[in-house]
Design a protein around this motif. Structure first.
Motif, PDB file in Angstrom:
ATOM      1  N   ASN A 199     119.044  19.097  72.650  1.00  0.00           N
ATOM      2  CA  ASN A 199     118.341  17.986  73.286  1.00  0.00           C
ATOM      3  C   ASN A 199     117.738  17.073  72.223  1.00  0.00           C
ATOM      4  OD1 ASN A 199     117.315  16.642  75.704  1.00  0.00           O
ATOM      5  ND2 ASN A 199     115.318  17.291  74.961  1.00  0.00           N
ATOM      6  N   GLY A 200     117.159  17.656  71.191  1.00  0.00           N
ATOM      7  CA  GLY A 200     116.590  16.864  70.106  1.00  0.00           C
ATOM      8  C   GLY A 200     117.636  16.010  69.413  1.00  0.00           C
ATOM      9  N   GLU A 202     119.130  24.834  73.739  1.00  0.00           N
ATOM     10  CA  GLU A 202     118.905  23.612  74.524  1.00  0.00           C
ATOM     11  C   GLU A 202     117.900  22.698  73.833  1.00  0.00           C
ATOM     12  OE1 GLU A 202     118.164  22.051  79.059  1.00  0.00           O
ATOM     13  OE2 GLU A 202     118.132  24.197  78.670  1.00  0.00           O
ATOM     14  N   ARG A 203     116.854  23.260  73.285  1.00  0.00           N
ATOM     15  CA  ARG A 203     115.857  22.438  72.589  1.00  0.00           C
ATOM     16  C   ARG A 203     116.459  21.737  71.374  1.00  0.00           C
ATOM     17  NH1 ARG A 203     110.309  26.031  72.794  1.00  0.00           N
ATOM     18  NH2 ARG A 203     110.028  25.859  75.038  1.00  0.00           N
ATOM     19  N   LEU A 245     117.507  28.953  75.458  1.00  0.00           N
ATOM     20  CA  LEU A 245     116.360  28.044  75.417  1.00  0.00           C
ATOM     21  C   LEU A 245     116.281  27.330  74.072  1.00  0.00           C
ATOM     22  CD1 LEU A 245     113.672  26.939  76.577  1.00  0.00           C
ATOM     23  CD2 LEU A 245     112.581  28.958  75.592  1.00  0.00           C
ATOM     24  N   PHE A 246     116.404  28.084  72.994  1.00  0.00           N
ATOM     25  CA  PHE A 246     116.359  27.486  71.655  1.00  0.00           C
ATOM     26  C   PHE A 246     117.513  26.514  71.445  1.00  0.00           C
ATOM     27  CE2 PHE A 246     114.334  31.724  70.217  1.00  0.00           C
ATOM     28  CZ  PHE A 246     113.077  31.308  70.655  1.00  0.00           C
TER      29      PHE A 246
END
Length: 65
Positions: free
Chosen positions: A57-58, A53-54, A50-51
């Motif tokens: 993505n940023g 991907e964030r 999750l981290f």
């Protein structure tokens, strides 16, 4: 456990490659793996995908300057 994380990271790569078709897939993969490197050696692995991907993505959402 590690195989599950690897599978989830591969899914992140695929998801982001679909979301950002203008970015070469190998570049997306590199950004994801660079983000994953930040978490090497961390004992709790549950939220790493999750981290990652964030973070990735940023980076992909922000145009290069």
């Amino acid at each position: 456990m590690a195989n599950d994380e690897t599978h989830q990271i591969n899914e992140v790569v695929q998801r982001l490659a679909r979301r950002y078709p203008q970015v070469a897939p190998d570049r997306v993969e590199q950004i994801v793996h660079d983000a994953q490197q930040r978490f090497l050696g961390r004992p709790i692995r549950d939220f790493i995908p999750l981290f990652v991907e964030r973070i990735a993505n940023g980076k992909l959402a922000t145009p290069a300057r």
